[in-house]
Each structure stands twice: as C-alpha cells, then as structure tokens.
Design an enzyme around this catalytic site. Structure first.
Site, PDB file in Angstrom:
ATOM      1  N   GLY A 108       7.201 -12.616  -8.857  1.00  0.00           N
ATOM      2  CA  GLY A 108       7.969 -13.864  -8.778  1.00  0.00           C
ATOM      3  C   GLY A 108       7.949 -14.618 -10.095  1.00  0.00           C
ATOM      4  O   GLY A 108       7.362 -14.144 -11.088  1.00  0.00           O
ATOM      5  N   GLY A 141       0.796  -1.241   0.000  1.00  0.00           N
ATOM      6  CA  GLY A 141       0.000   0.000   0.000  1.00  0.00           C
ATOM      7  C   GLY A 141       0.818   1.274   0.000  1.00  0.00           C
ATOM      8  O   GLY A 141       0.382   2.300   0.513  1.00  0.00           O
ATOM      9  N   CYS A 171       1.175   1.050  -9.388  1.00  0.00           N
ATOM     10  CA  CYS A 171       0.934   0.236  -8.192  1.00  0.00           C
ATOM     11  C   CYS A 171      -0.506  -0.272  -8.207  1.00  0.00           C
ATOM     12  O   CYS A 171      -1.442   0.528  -8.289  1.00  0.00           O
ATOM     13  CB  CYS A 171       1.191   1.043  -6.920  1.00  0.00           C
ATOM     14  N   ASN A 174       5.371  -3.733 -13.446  1.00  0.00           N
ATOM     15  CA  ASN A 174       4.973  -3.807 -12.037  1.00  0.00           C
ATOM     16  C   ASN A 174       4.275  -5.156 -11.803  1.00  0.00           C
ATOM     17  O   ASN A 174       4.214  -5.987 -12.710  1.00  0.00           O
ATOM     18  CB  ASN A 174       4.060  -2.623 -11.700  1.00  0.00           C
ATOM     19  N   GLY A 201       9.999 -11.380 -12.170  1.00  0.00           N
ATOM     20  CA  GLY A 201      10.233 -12.805 -11.963  1.00  0.00           C
ATOM     21  C   GLY A 201      11.625 -13.306 -12.285  1.00  0.00           C
ATOM     22  O   GLY A 201      11.865 -14.516 -12.291  1.00  0.00           O
TER      23      GLY A 201
HETATM   24  O1  RRO Z   1       3.553  -0.687  -1.978  1.00  0.00           O
HETATM   25  C1  RRO Z   1       2.932  -1.496  -2.696  1.00  0.00           C
HETATM   26  O2  RRO Z   1       1.888  -2.073  -2.312  1.00  0.00           O
HETATM   27  C2  RRO Z   1       3.315  -1.793  -4.074  1.00  0.00           C
HETATM   28  C3  RRO Z   1       3.758  -0.860  -4.988  1.00  0.00           C
HETATM   29 BR1  RRO Z   1       4.113   0.890  -4.529  1.00  0.00          BR
HETATM   30  C4  RRO Z   1       3.984  -1.223  -6.341  1.00  0.00           C
HETATM   31  O3  RRO Z   1       4.341  -0.426  -7.226  1.00  0.00           O
HETATM   32  N1  RRO Z   1       3.746  -2.512  -6.674  1.00  0.00           N
HETATM   33  C5  RRO Z   1       3.332  -3.402  -5.784  1.00  0.00           C
HETATM   34  O4  RRO Z   1       3.133  -4.557  -6.147  1.00  0.00           O
HETATM   35  N2  RRO Z   1       3.128  -3.049  -4.481  1.00  0.00           N
END
Ligand code: RRO
Length: 306
Positions: free
Chosen positions: A219, A72, A129, A193, A246
């Site tokens: 992964g 988050g 994200c 991402n 991954g």
């Molecule tokens: O912090 C996260 O939950 C998070 C971020 Br910012 C992101 O860019 N990608 C992810 O999988 N988790």
C-alpha cells in the site's frame, strides 16, 4: 497522447498491470482487471502441485490503503492454472503474465517448464514472498547466489517466453540482486514484493492478529521505498522494470515511471474496486496532455536525466 506501449516485444494498451496476488486466481477476475483498464494482468503465483496457504486471518486492513498479508502462497496447482488461463484467453486478448512459485530450485525448473506450456506472454518468477520463510527458508531473492541459480534454471525452461524476476525490498542492496538476475538471464525485473515482515498485535488478547504472526506490508506506506528501489535498479541494469509498490493514482504511476519503470504494477489499490485502472489511466493522460507528452514511454527513467 498514446498510452500504448511495448514491453519486451509484448504490445500493451497501457503500462498498468494487475500485480500478482490481487484478483489473479481466476480467468474471469484477470479478465475483469483488463476490462476495467489494465494493460496486462498477472496471475496469482502458480504452483506445480496444490499448495495450501495459511489459515485466516490472512489479510489485515491497516487503513490508508495499506495492508498486512500472510496469505501463504495458496494455489490449486498446474491443472487449475491451465483451466483459468484458458478461461482468460476466451474473455480477453490482452497479455497474461504468469507468476510462478515453488519450494526449491528443482521444483522451480519443473514449474517453469509446465507453465511455459500454457504459453503466457511473460513469466514472473516469484522468489520474494516474505510469508513462507518458516516453510521454505529465506526467500531466494535475499541472496545473490540463490537468485543467480534459480534464474539460470528457470530461464532454460522458458523458451521464447520472456522472464521477469520479482525482487524483495527486504535486502541491503537490491541493485546487486537485480544485477545478479540480469547476469543469469532475466529479461526484466519486477520490483518490489511486500515489505517486512511486519506484525500487528491485538492489545486485548496480546496476540499477533495474523495467524502466521507476521506478514508483508503493501500500500501507499511502501511507495517511497519501492520508488527508491526502482530508481537504484534502473541505474544498475539494462533490462526493463515493472515498478510495483503502493501506486494508487496517476501521480504515483508517473513517479514510478520517472524512477525507471516501463510498466507499473497495481496491487493493493485494486482491492477496493477495479475502477482504479480507468481512473489512473485518465489521470496519466490528462497530466501528459497538459505537458505535451505524446508517448508514455518518454517518462521511463526521466528522474535520472534531471
Ligand atoms: O501469498 C502470499 O502470502 C504472498 C505472496 Br505469494 C507474495 O509474493 N507476497 C506477499 O506479500 N504475499
């Protein structure tokens, strides 16, 4: 053979980069990744002001090196980044990549301006994200229009610092988003991402395990998807790519470069120990030497020539 490489004018000892989100919160942990063999290290996404992430549980180990996370986007804010970047500089002369995050267009501009003052070697714009949709809406990286708009705003604030844009795999056509980022002024693309969102349920309580209920998958399970995304982006744009998703050994890193990556991000594979960087480097070197490859950059995009 030589693993040294140049990326947008930045000299790296090798093409392996600690990906954002894994061990990137303190200067000491970023420097530890470099000491273990990474050619550069990327910070956890920096916020202008303190931003609390989700409560635990935030990360699930799915086995086989795969993770489901909904951290988050926690971060202490720009002053914390200033201290930690300075700590990094005291410990290492390797390139530091600063990932940045924000909740809206205007704040992305302000954050980029503030982070540019910290003089990272590269700025990585995190618009992908998957874990803050309930807070901020759909990630900008899922829309051509939003991608163009935010890249234009941020690029103006970067000055001479190169800008990489981190894209989401959770789109129909990642190549057209990459093209939009390039048109708007991005100097590089980071792809990808995490994938998702995904969900894991505790079958006894019949409740999703992550407090956020859903999270991003990372992964080895996502590697073929990341390789395909990098391959498509390489066909679509002229700017270089940091291929992430991954990668867990030398073979995977070589595959990512052949798909089109100039640098290779290592994220989830670093969770069990930073020795992974030295191990991957050795495997790449051995493979290249046995095939008479003298320069690592020869691998980039090789799959497009065959
Ligand atoms: O912090 C996260 O939950 C998070 C971020 Br910012 C992101 O860019 N990608 C992810 O999988 N988790």
């Amino acid at each position: 053979m030589k693993l040294t490489t140049k990326f947008l004018g930045i000299s790296l000892a090798n093409p392996l980069v600690l990906a954002s989100g894994i061990l990137g919160t303190t200067g000491a942990s970023l420097a530890a990744a470099v000491k273990a063999g990474a050619g550069a290290a990327t910070s956890k996404s920096v916020w202008l002001r303190r931003h609390d992430g989700h409560s635990n549980p935030t990360v699930l180990n799915l086995g086989g090196g795969n993770l489901l996370n909904a951290v988050g986007l926690p971060h202490g804010g720009i002053e914390e980044a200033r201290v930690e970047f300075e700590n990094f500089r005291k410990l290492s002369s390797a390139p530091l990549f600063a990932s940045i995050a924000a909740s809206n267009f205007e704040e992305f501009g302000e954050t980029a301006a503030a982070v540019a003052e910290l003089k990272p070697d590269l700025m990585e714009l995190n618009i992908s994200c998957p874990n803050v949709e309930s807070e901020f809406g759909r990630p900008f990286a899922c829309s051509i229009r939003d991608t163009k708009k935010v890249v234009k705003i941020v690029k103006k604030k970067c000055g001479a610092i190169p800008l990489a844009v981190k894209l989401s795999p959770n789109v129909e056509n990642i190549a057209e988003i990459a093209r939009a980022a390039e048109t708007a002024g991005a100097d590089a693309i980071t792809a990808v991402n995490t994938v998702g969102p995904g969900m894991v349920i505790d079958i006894e309580t019949a409740e999703p395990i992550l407090l956020n209920r859903v999270g991003g998958l990372s992964g080895p399970a996502i590697r073929p998807l990341a390789v395909r995304a990098v391959w498509e982006i390489f066909e679509a744009v002229k700017i270089p790519i940091i291929g992430t998703g991954g990668v867990a050994n030398g073979r995977d890193a070589i595959e990512m470069m052949e798909a089109g990556a100039s640098l290779v991000g290592i994220g989830s594979a670093a969770k069990d120990g930073l020795e992974i960087f030295g191990k991957i480097k050795k495997e790449i070197e051995k493979w290249c030497e046995s095939r008479g490859i003298e320069n690592i950059s020869e691998l980039t995009g090789k799959a497009h020539r065959s």
